[in-house]
Design an enzyme around this catalytic site. Structure first.
Site, PDB file in Angstrom:
ATOM      1  N   TYR A 141       0.808  -1.221   0.000  1.00 45.63           N
ATOM      2  CA  TYR A 141       0.000   0.000   0.000  1.00 45.63           C
ATOM      3  C   TYR A 141       0.843   1.273   0.000  1.00 45.63           C
ATOM      4  O   TYR A 141       0.300   2.369  -0.066  1.00 45.63           O
ATOM      5  CB  TYR A 141      -0.938   0.010   1.211  1.00 45.63           C
ATOM      6  CG  TYR A 141      -2.189  -0.797   0.991  1.00 45.63           C
ATOM      7  CD1 TYR A 141      -2.149  -2.187   1.005  1.00 45.63           C
ATOM      8  CD2 TYR A 141      -3.412  -0.180   0.761  1.00 45.63           C
ATOM      9  CE1 TYR A 141      -3.289  -2.933   0.801  1.00 45.63           C
ATOM     10  CE2 TYR A 141      -4.562  -0.918   0.554  1.00 45.63           C
ATOM     11  CZ  TYR A 141      -4.498  -2.295   0.572  1.00 45.63           C
ATOM     12  OH  TYR A 141      -5.640  -3.029   0.366  1.00 45.63           O
ATOM     13  N   LYS A 195       3.622 -14.983   5.134  1.00 49.40           N
ATOM     14  CA  LYS A 195       3.993 -15.962   4.101  1.00 49.40           C
ATOM     15  C   LYS A 195       5.516 -16.100   4.129  1.00 49.40           C
ATOM     16  O   LYS A 195       6.213 -15.743   3.169  1.00 49.40           O
ATOM     17  CB  LYS A 195       3.469 -15.449   2.739  1.00 49.40           C
ATOM     18  CG  LYS A 195       3.613 -16.412   1.586  1.00 49.40           C
ATOM     19  CD  LYS A 195       2.630 -17.553   1.605  1.00 49.40           C
ATOM     20  CE  LYS A 195       2.884 -18.487   0.426  1.00 49.40           C
ATOM     21  NZ  LYS A 195       2.072 -19.713   0.482  1.00 49.40           N
ATOM     22  N   ASP A 228      -2.310 -18.544   3.276  1.00 50.96           N
ATOM     23  CA  ASP A 228      -3.184 -19.445   2.509  1.00 50.96           C
ATOM     24  C   ASP A 228      -3.856 -20.465   3.436  1.00 50.96           C
ATOM     25  O   ASP A 228      -5.057 -20.726   3.330  1.00 50.96           O
ATOM     26  CB  ASP A 228      -2.425 -20.127   1.353  1.00 50.96           C
ATOM     27  CG  ASP A 228      -1.025 -20.609   1.721  1.00 50.96           C
ATOM     28  OD1 ASP A 228      -0.584 -20.384   2.871  1.00 50.96           O
ATOM     29  OD2 ASP A 228      -0.373 -21.229   0.860  1.00 50.96           O
ATOM     30  N   ASP A 252      -6.052  -6.959   4.134  1.00 56.70           N
ATOM     31  CA  ASP A 252      -7.163  -6.505   3.291  1.00 56.70           C
ATOM     32  C   ASP A 252      -7.957  -7.707   2.796  1.00 56.70           C
ATOM     33  O   ASP A 252      -9.187  -7.723   2.852  1.00 56.70           O
ATOM     34  CB  ASP A 252      -6.614  -5.712   2.099  1.00 56.70           C
ATOM     35  CG  ASP A 252      -7.725  -5.274   1.172  1.00 56.70           C
ATOM     36  OD1 ASP A 252      -8.735  -4.745   1.680  1.00 56.70           O
ATOM     37  OD2 ASP A 252      -7.601  -5.485  -0.049  1.00 56.70           O
ATOM     38  N   ASP A 256     -12.018  -9.319   4.168  1.00 56.21           N
ATOM     39  CA  ASP A 256     -13.253  -9.494   3.388  1.00 56.21           C
ATOM     40  C   ASP A 256     -13.801 -10.900   3.587  1.00 56.21           C
ATOM     41  O   ASP A 256     -15.019 -11.095   3.670  1.00 56.21           O
ATOM     42  CB  ASP A 256     -13.027  -9.210   1.892  1.00 56.21           C
ATOM     43  CG  ASP A 256     -13.413  -7.777   1.520  1.00 56.21           C
ATOM     44  OD1 ASP A 256     -13.376  -6.902   2.414  1.00 56.21           O
ATOM     45  OD2 ASP A 256     -13.758  -7.534   0.340  1.00 56.21           O
TER      46      ASP A 256
HETATM   47  C1  IPM Z   1     -10.560  -1.700   2.955  1.00 56.30           C
HETATM   48  C2  IPM Z   1     -10.733  -1.332   1.511  1.00 56.30           C
HETATM   49  C3  IPM Z   1      -9.615  -0.389   1.094  1.00 56.30           C
HETATM   50  C4  IPM Z   1      -8.309  -1.114   1.289  1.00 56.30           C
HETATM   51  C5  IPM Z   1      -9.740   0.168  -0.339  1.00 56.30           C
HETATM   52  C6  IPM Z   1     -11.076   0.808  -0.566  1.00 56.30           C
HETATM   53  C7  IPM Z   1      -8.615   1.105  -0.658  1.00 56.30           C
HETATM   54  O1  IPM Z   1     -10.782  -2.466   0.707  1.00 56.30           O
HETATM   55  O2  IPM Z   1     -10.636  -0.794   3.791  1.00 56.30           O
HETATM   56  O3  IPM Z   1     -10.339  -2.865   3.246  1.00 56.30           O
HETATM   57  O4  IPM Z   1      -7.826  -1.799   0.377  1.00 56.30           O
HETATM   58  O5  IPM Z   1      -7.763  -1.003   2.375  1.00 56.30           O
HETATM   59 MN    MN Z   2     -10.658  -4.313   1.851  1.00 53.49          MN
END
Ligand code: IPM
Ligand code: MN
Length: 362
Positions: A141, A195, A228, A252, A256
């Site tokens: 990032y 990793k 993984d 990140d 999710d």
């Molecule tokens: C999150 C989002 C952000 C990230 C994006 C929108 C830049 O996916 O907060 O997890 O990748 O951190």
């Molecule tokens: Mn995210």
């Protein structure tokens, strides 16, 4: 700007799409819990986001960062506008604030609330309750990289992951401290997710730092998973995890996965935390701006309300934060039919009202 004691100074950035709708419900709940718990807060609203960018050509005006540093916390609704190319607002607003305000912890609780459906068969709220501590300022990032011979057949692109001892140590130390405070009755375990078998430089630094810091926390089990394998275990045995600490990019991705385990984007919230004295932290629902639902009063505000719970916990009002969390679970557990937009059985504003009502009994 001097931060006042006994009052939380909050900058609200409702943002784009459904952001303003969920932020309004979050503030409604904040107001209710503040009067029940007798604390004061001040809110100033900022119009940063896609509309302002399209109107003025700037995302964050001059002096915005300095101004925001005077607040204890930012409550963010959503960023992302259908008329703005993907990446512009994400980088120019969300990532800019994370970096400039040095919010080096990204805190993502993965908690299945009462009554919320998970896609995992046979798992319930007692199985899905862990926290991911994601490093928030380094790794892929950091924006280091470039092109060579762009748009030619010989094109080269690099994107460099940057890791510093300081950057990983402060995150790892915070995660150990957090695990200690969380005090899981089933045992305190911090799992480093990385990793090391492939990223033998950057993740070696993380691994060595993790081992070093672990010696200061003998009562916390210092555990390690490759990323993984972690994805498999999160699905198969989510109850294994207590706290995970991980790098920015992996964090990140796995958060999710975590968000869907806890019922999706309508529920999941995150905190971008600068834990230093005087630091300004930012709290946000994970869901995007959901343009197609804008203005329909159907979007789920639970994630934004959860962001308020986290804000309170992290700014020194843990009792109020817990009360909001409890009220949320009364509503998810006994009222809402679903956590999906348009299928909640209630409108956005009604869900906010239900949480306010539930606060009285919590
Ligand atoms: C999150 C989002 C952000 C990230 C994006 C929108 C830049 O996916 O907060 O997890 O990748 O951190
Ligand atoms: Mn995210």
């Amino acid at each position: 700007m001097v931060k006042q004691k006994n009052s939380i100074k909050i900058a609200a950035v409702p943002g784009d799409g459904t952001g303003p709708e969920v932020t309004a419900e979050a503030i409604k709940v904040l107001q209710a819990v503040a009067s029940l718990e007798n604390f004061r807060y001040e809110i100033e609203e900022f119009d940063y986001g896609g509309d302002r960018y399209l109107r003025t050509g700037e995302i964050l005006p001059e002096g915005a960062i300095e101004k925001l540093k005077g607040f204890d916390a930012i409550l963010l609704g959503a960023v992302g506008h259908p008329d703005v190319a993907p990446g512009i607002l994400e980088k120019g607003l969300l990532l800019e604030l994370r970096f400039q305000l040095d919010q080096y912890i990204n805190l993502r609780p993965v908690k299945l609330y009462a009554g919320v459906e998970t896609p995992l068969a046979g798992k319930g709220p007692e199985d899905i309750d862990f926290v991911v501590v994601r490093e928030n300022t380094e790794d892929l990032y950091c924006g280091v990289g470039g092109f060579l011979k762009k748009n030619t057949p010989d094109e080269v692109a690099t994107q460099t992951a940057v890791y510093t001892r300081k950057g990983c140590e402060r995150c790892i130390r915070w995660a150990f401290e957090f695990t200690k405070q969380r005090n899981n009755p089933e045992g305190k375990r911090l799992t480093l997710v990385a990793k090391t078998n492939v990223l033998t430089f950057g993740h070696d630094l993380w691994y060595r730092t993790f081992q070093d810091v672990a010696t200061d926390y003998p009562d916390v089990e210092a555990d390690y998973n490759h990323v993984d394998a972690c994805c498999m275990w999160m699905v198969k045995n989510p109850e294994y995890y207590d706290v995970i600490v991980t790098t920015n990019m992996f964090g990140d991705i796995i958060t999710d996965l975590g968000a869907i385990l806890q019922g999706g984007m309508g529920v999941a919230a995150g905190g971008n935390i600068n834990p230093e004295p005087g630091g300004c932290s930012m709290f946000e629902p994970m869901g995007g701006s959901a343009p197609k639902y804008t203005g329909q009063n159907v979007i789920n505000p639970i994630a934004a309300i959860s962001a308020v719970a986290m804000l309170l916990e992290q700014t020194g009002y843990p009792k109020a934060g817990k009360r909001v969390l409890d009220a949320i679970q009364v509503v998810t557990g006994t009222k809402m039919k679903s956590q999906s937009a348009g299928r909640m059985g209630y409108s956005t504003t009604e869900v906010g009202d239900l949480v306010v009502d539930a606060l009285a009994q919590c």
